[in-house]
Design an enzyme around this catalytic site. Structure first.
Site, short mmCIF file in Angstrom:
data_model
loop_
_atom_site.label_atom_id
_atom_site.label_comp_id
_atom_site.label_asym_id
_atom_site.label_seq_id
_atom_site.Cartn_x
_atom_site.Cartn_y
_atom_site.Cartn_z
N PRO A 2 -49.78 -20.15 17.14
CA PRO A 2 -50.88 -19.19 17.03
C PRO A 2 -51.58 -19.20 15.69
CG PRO A 2 -48.71 -18.13 17.22
CD PRO A 2 -48.52 -19.52 16.76
N GLU A 3 -52.85 -19.49 15.72
CA GLU A 3 -53.71 -19.18 14.60
C GLU A 3 -54.53 -17.97 15.05
OE1 GLU A 3 -55.60 -22.60 12.80
OE2 GLU A 3 -54.03 -23.93 13.52
#
Length: 274
Positions: A2-3
DNA sequence: CCGACAACCTGTGAGC
DNA sequence: TGCTCACAGGTTGTCG
């Protein structure tokens, strides 16, 4: 995994189903992720209603009125909405049960590497040490070329790892740092303080466009990215440089190069990025 | 303040 | 086919 885009996609995926629902149970299957889980989490939130899901950088903040549950997905975490008929798999570490006790909707956190975090925050969440040190949100008006020029002034470190420093700008991870610099035509090795105002005028919109496009595409799908509904994102099909070492640049045709900055892989096109 | 690096942990895939 | 090793989306903490 996850960014910022994946976290935002997750937020949008879970909020409509959970907002206004009361917690009817908590199941923690491990004592700790990056930090110990709140030992009394059930006592803290069972019976409380969720009033909103906010995002700050890569953190999610579940608002329970009397406090916030802070969730970070680390490098391999994901959140899904499942029903009780869905058995917990190997790395499903935490379930929050919402709604009807006999037929709950379950927010399930999976995190194989356990770099993620779940913390209980009382009072002013923004004042928490982990949130207090965070930099600007890149999708807000506060993040512009004027601000960035001042922020980078005098820095000798390379621009790429600097973009990933959450104490300056939040949410730009290893993938979108490379992608944004490609779109802006900037060499990732260039000293951050030496990037001209003119180039920053390109970089800021490039970052906003890259993150926005990824959110619109439903986030990236690497090996284990899972949407809250179990589907996958498609942004990875739009990568210009990330993971494309040796493949032809989509713009000029030259082979994409890979190098190491910090302990992370960087991808760029020597023809398009100066 | 800056910059470099190790650490946290498991899964996967490249290479032999 | 099977083994080993390097590396993977993030962040904190330590050290010079």
């Amino acid at each position: 995994m996850p960014e910022l885009p994946e976290v935002e996609v997750t937020r949008r995926g879970i909020e409509p189903s959970l907002n206004g629902q009361a917690v009817v149970g908590v199941v923690a299957r491990v004592p700790a992720l990056r930090y110990p889980l709140p030992p009394d989490l059930g006592a803290l939130i069972v019976g409380r209603r969720l009033t909103g899901v906010a995002r700050r950088g890569k953190y999610l903040l579940l608002d329970f009125g009397r406090g916030h549950l802070l969730i970070h997905l680390g490098m391999s975490g994901s959140l899904r909405l499942v029903t009780a008929s869905q058995p917990a798999a190997k790395h499903d570490h935490l379930d929050l049960l919402f709604g009807r006790k006999d037929r709950p909707l379950i927010l399930r956190m999976r995190d194989p590497r356990r770099f993620g975090a779940v913390l209980w925050l009382e009072g002013d969440a923004e004042a928490h040490p982990l949130l207090k040190v965070l930099g600007v949100e890149p999708l807000t008006g506060e993040f512009d070329a004027i601000w960035l020029k001042r922020e980078l002034a005098g820095l000798k470190a390379a621009i790429k790892p600097t973009l990933m420093d959450s104490h300056r700008i939040v949410g730009i991870g290893n993938i979108y740092a490379s992608e944004s610099l490609f779109r802006a035509g900037i060499d990732p090795r260039r000293a951050a303080g030496s990037v001209s105002r003119k180039r920053l005028e390109k970089l800021v919109p490039a970052i906003k466009a890259t993150l926005s496009a990824a959110i619109a595409a439903g986030g990236s799908s690497l090996r284990d990215f899972i949407h809250s509904d179990g589907g996958s994102g498609y942004f990875q099909q739009q990568y210009f440089v990330y993971g494309r070492r040796g493949e032809p640049c989509r713009v000029c045709g030259r082979a994409i190069r890979e190098l190491r900055q910090g302990q992370r892989a960087t991808f760029y096109c020597a023809g398009c990025q100066k």
